[in-house]
Scaffold this active site. Sequence first.
Site, PDB file in Angstrom:
ATOM      1  N   ASP A   1       0.867  -1.184   0.000  1.00 17.71           N
ATOM      2  CA  ASP A   1       0.000   0.000   0.000  1.00 17.71           C
ATOM      3  C   ASP A   1       0.901   1.229   0.000  1.00 17.71           C
ATOM      4  O   ASP A   1       1.604   1.491   0.979  1.00 17.71           O
ATOM      5  CB  ASP A   1      -0.910  -0.014   1.239  1.00 17.71           C
ATOM      6  CG  ASP A   1      -1.866   1.177   1.256  1.00 17.71           C
ATOM      7  OD1 ASP A   1      -1.707   2.095   0.423  1.00 17.71           O
ATOM      8  OD2 ASP A   1      -2.766   1.180   2.103  1.00 17.71           O
TER       9      ASP A   1
ATOM     10  N   ASN B   1       4.452   2.946 -10.906  1.00 16.35           N
ATOM     11  CA  ASN B   1       3.244   3.129 -11.695  1.00 16.35           C
ATOM     12  C   ASN B   1       2.002   3.381 -10.843  1.00 16.35           C
ATOM     13  O   ASN B   1       1.060   4.034 -11.298  1.00 16.35           O
ATOM     14  CB  ASN B   1       3.052   1.866 -12.566  1.00 16.35           C
ATOM     15  CG  ASN B   1       1.655   1.765 -13.130  1.00 16.35           C
ATOM     16  OD1 ASN B   1       1.308   2.478 -14.082  1.00 16.35           O
ATOM     17  ND2 ASN B   1       0.826   0.912 -12.544  1.00 16.35           N
TER      18      ASN B   1
ATOM     19  N   TYR C   1      -4.688  16.343  -8.567  1.00 17.03           N
ATOM     20  CA  TYR C   1      -4.060  15.296  -9.392  1.00 17.03           C
ATOM     21  C   TYR C   1      -2.950  15.909 -10.257  1.00 17.03           C
ATOM     22  O   TYR C   1      -1.835  15.377 -10.332  1.00 17.03           O
ATOM     23  CB  TYR C   1      -5.113  14.602 -10.264  1.00 17.03           C
ATOM     24  CG  TYR C   1      -4.513  13.532 -11.158  1.00 17.03           C
ATOM     25  CD1 TYR C   1      -3.961  12.373 -10.610  1.00 17.03           C
ATOM     26  CD2 TYR C   1      -4.471  13.690 -12.549  1.00 17.03           C
ATOM     27  CE1 TYR C   1      -3.379  11.401 -11.413  1.00 17.03           C
ATOM     28  CE2 TYR C   1      -3.902  12.715 -13.362  1.00 17.03           C
ATOM     29  CZ  TYR C   1      -3.356  11.576 -12.793  1.00 17.03           C
ATOM     30  OH  TYR C   1      -2.773  10.621 -13.586  1.00 17.03           O
TER      31      TYR C   1
ATOM     32  N   LYS D   1       1.170  15.152 -10.252  1.00 14.04           N
ATOM     33  CA  LYS D   1       2.000  14.703 -11.380  1.00 14.04           C
ATOM     34  C   LYS D   1       3.079  15.742 -11.721  1.00 14.04           C
ATOM     35  O   LYS D   1       4.157  15.395 -12.209  1.00 14.04           O
ATOM     36  CB  LYS D   1       1.116  14.387 -12.596  1.00 14.04           C
ATOM     37  CG  LYS D   1       0.226  13.141 -12.383  1.00 14.04           C
ATOM     38  CD  LYS D   1       1.059  11.878 -12.140  1.00 14.04           C
ATOM     39  CE  LYS D   1       0.213  10.634 -11.982  1.00 14.04           C
ATOM     40  NZ  LYS D   1       0.983   9.408 -11.746  1.00 14.04           N
TER      41      LYS D   1
ATOM     42  N   VAL E   1      -5.695   7.195 -21.235  1.00 14.43           N
ATOM     43  CA  VAL E   1      -5.542   5.749 -21.399  1.00 14.43           C
ATOM     44  C   VAL E   1      -6.783   5.098 -20.782  1.00 14.43           C
ATOM     45  O   VAL E   1      -7.131   5.400 -19.636  1.00 14.43           O
ATOM     46  CB  VAL E   1      -4.311   5.219 -20.634  1.00 14.43           C
ATOM     47  CG1 VAL E   1      -4.021   3.775 -21.026  1.00 14.43           C
ATOM     48  CG2 VAL E   1      -3.090   6.103 -20.864  1.00 14.43           C
TER      49      VAL E   1
HETATM   50  N1  LIG Z   1      -5.348   6.159 -17.364  1.00 20.74           N
HETATM   51  C1  LIG Z   1      -4.886   7.356 -17.719  1.00 20.74           C
HETATM   52  O1  LIG Z   1      -5.530   8.079 -18.506  1.00 20.74           O
HETATM   53  C2  LIG Z   1      -3.557   7.814 -17.213  1.00 20.74           C
HETATM   54  C3  LIG Z   1      -2.970   8.931 -17.855  1.00 20.74           C
HETATM   55  C4  LIG Z   1      -1.754   9.394 -17.393  1.00 20.74           C
HETATM   56  C5  LIG Z   1      -1.132   8.791 -16.332  1.00 20.74           C
HETATM   57  N2  LIG Z   1      -1.726   7.711 -15.714  1.00 20.74           N
HETATM   58  C6  LIG Z   1      -1.029   7.143 -14.567  1.00 20.74           C
HETATM   59  O2  LIG Z   1      -0.732   5.788 -14.837  1.00 20.74           O
HETATM   60  C7  LIG Z   1      -0.647   5.065 -13.608  1.00 20.74           C
HETATM   61  C8  LIG Z   1      -1.476   3.789 -13.712  1.00 20.74           C
HETATM   62  O3  LIG Z   1      -2.843   4.149 -13.879  1.00 20.74           O
HETATM   63  P1  LIG Z   1      -3.883   3.266 -14.705  1.00 20.74           P
HETATM   64  O4  LIG Z   1      -4.431   4.135 -15.775  1.00 20.74           O
HETATM   65  O5  LIG Z   1      -3.315   1.961 -15.058  1.00 20.74           O
HETATM   66  O6  LIG Z   1      -5.048   3.132 -13.606  1.00 20.74           O
HETATM   67  P2  LIG Z   1      -5.667   1.845 -12.878  1.00 20.74           P
HETATM   68  O7  LIG Z   1      -6.116   0.841 -13.867  1.00 20.74           O
HETATM   69  O8  LIG Z   1      -6.686   2.398 -11.928  1.00 20.74           O
HETATM   70  O9  LIG Z   1      -4.428   1.258 -12.051  1.00 20.74           O
HETATM   71  C9  LIG Z   1      -3.916   1.935 -10.941  1.00 20.74           C
HETATM   72  C10 LIG Z   1      -3.038   0.995 -10.142  1.00 20.74           C
HETATM   73  O10 LIG Z   1      -2.519   1.721  -9.021  1.00 20.74           O
HETATM   74  C11 LIG Z   1      -2.665   0.928  -7.871  1.00 20.74           C
HETATM   75  N3  LIG Z   1      -2.830   1.742  -6.671  1.00 20.74           N
HETATM   76  C12 LIG Z   1      -3.693   2.747  -6.435  1.00 20.74           C
HETATM   77  N4  LIG Z   1      -3.565   3.177  -5.161  1.00 20.74           N
HETATM   78  C13 LIG Z   1      -2.602   2.414  -4.577  1.00 20.74           C
HETATM   79  C14 LIG Z   1      -2.016   2.350  -3.294  1.00 20.74           C
HETATM   80  N5  LIG Z   1      -2.410   3.171  -2.275  1.00 20.74           N
HETATM   81  N6  LIG Z   1      -1.054   1.440  -3.047  1.00 20.74           N
HETATM   82  C15 LIG Z   1      -0.648   0.596  -4.030  1.00 20.74           C
HETATM   83  N7  LIG Z   1      -1.154   0.592  -5.270  1.00 20.74           N
HETATM   84  C16 LIG Z   1      -2.126   1.496  -5.538  1.00 20.74           C
HETATM   85  C17 LIG Z   1      -3.895   0.066  -8.118  1.00 20.74           C
HETATM   86  O11 LIG Z   1      -3.763  -1.160  -7.374  1.00 20.74           O
HETATM   87  P3  LIG Z   1      -4.632  -1.563  -6.095  1.00 20.74           P
HETATM   88  O12 LIG Z   1      -5.919  -0.797  -6.140  1.00 20.74           O
HETATM   89  O13 LIG Z   1      -4.813  -3.039  -6.232  1.00 20.74           O
HETATM   90  O14 LIG Z   1      -3.748  -1.220  -4.939  1.00 20.74           O
HETATM   91  C18 LIG Z   1      -3.796  -0.206  -9.610  1.00 20.74           C
HETATM   92  O15 LIG Z   1      -3.031  -1.367  -9.839  1.00 20.74           O
HETATM   93  C19 LIG Z   1      -1.083   6.035 -12.509  1.00 20.74           C
HETATM   94  O16 LIG Z   1       0.053   6.565 -11.883  1.00 20.74           O
HETATM   95  C20 LIG Z   1      -1.822   7.113 -13.276  1.00 20.74           C
HETATM   96  O17 LIG Z   1      -1.801   8.344 -12.606  1.00 20.74           O
HETATM   97  C21 LIG Z   1      -2.913   7.221 -16.130  1.00 20.74           C
END
Ligand SMILES: NC(=O)c1ccc[n+]([C@@H]2O[C@H](COP(=O)([O-])OP(=O)(O)OC[C@H]3O[C@@H](n4cnc5c(N)ncnc54)[C@H](OP(=O)(O)O)[C@@H]3O)[C@@H](O)[C@H]2O)c1
Length: 266
Positions: free
Chosen positions: A74, A101, A167, A171, A200
């Site tokens: 966590d 990530n 947010y 970042k 994404v």
């Molecule tokens: N999707 C987009 O449009 C986008 C765009 C730019 C950047 N990003 C970045 O890309 C990264 C991955 O996001 P994603 O799009 O793949 O979203 P996602 O599908 O919601 O995945 C997020 C991941 O982060 C983990 N997480 C969240 N809070 C956590 C905590 N307190 N401790 C440990 N793990 C935690 C979640 O795992 P658990 O809930 O199982 O812990 C999950 O595996 C993030 O940093 C996000 O800001 C995303």
Amino acid sequence: MLSTKLLQDKVVLVTGASSGIGAATAALFAKAGANVVLAARRTDKLDAVREACVKANNAGQTGKGGRYASISLDMCDTDHVTKVFSRLPDWGQNVDVLVNNAGLAVGTDRVGDIKADAIDRMLDTNVHGLIHLTQQFVRDFKKRNTGHIINLGSIAGVNSYPGGSVYCASKAALHSFTTALRMELVDTAIRVSEIQPGMVETEFSLVRFRGDQSAADKVYEGIDPLSADDIAEEVVWAASRKPHVNIADVLILPTNQASSYHVSRK
Ligand SMILES: NC(=O)c1ccc[n+]([C@@H]2O[C@H](COP(=O)([O-])OP(=O)(O)OC[C@H]3O[C@@H](n4cnc5c(N)ncnc54)[C@H](OP(=O)(O)O)[C@@H]3O)[C@@H](O)[C@H]2O)c1
């Protein structure tokens, strides 16, 4: 095709590996023949990612890697994060690539209306947790004079948008931290990269809208968003370059997105 040969038998730790970009990245590292430690809070979800890693490794036909471990981590729990090495398997003590990530956005409230717990969750996960975790690995990487830290930033760290103040700030903080760290490590063999995706389609919006699927679906309506695999390819590409090549920043957007708020919807 570009080679990923340099990743064979390496050890990669992916945070937030239970979903989206993290899950896709873990599987692609496995395909390239790396050993992968999968970290997240939802360890039940990591079981499926582990199976995907096994399949991807078989498909990659490298005959390398094949070791996977799931660890409960966590990012908001400083004790978890600072004692991360006690959670790593024996074979995974010498991590070669750390993919920071794990991250999230909570809500779209404007300043004045943002709930305290949303502010804390975003900053604790995206900034504080990432910094605490990175410190553990920087100490270890310095001792071994090796290692690669790949941080998942965002277009949101480049340009802000209304409803995304915290947010975006998280970042932007990640970007400043990453840039300073790269400077601090310039005399070492340690590499520091930042991948900055645009939109994404993952669980990201579902989490942001607290489980409201129709609100999440609207985010991607009328556009062809990036997929988790698109970003995984960038991460694995950055990690597989020759040791003297450091991919510093990669901004990757859907073709119909030009900035955080400039999106064409047909
Ligand atoms: N999707 C987009 O449009 C986008 C765009 C730019 C950047 N990003 C970045 O890309 C990264 C991955 O996001 P994603 O799009 O793949 O979203 P996602 O599908 O919601 O995945 C997020 C991941 O982060 C983990 N997480 C969240 N809070 C956590 C905590 N307190 N401790 C440990 N793990 C935690 C979640 O795992 P658990 O809930 O199982 O812990 C999950 O595996 C993030 O940093 C996000 O800001 C995303």
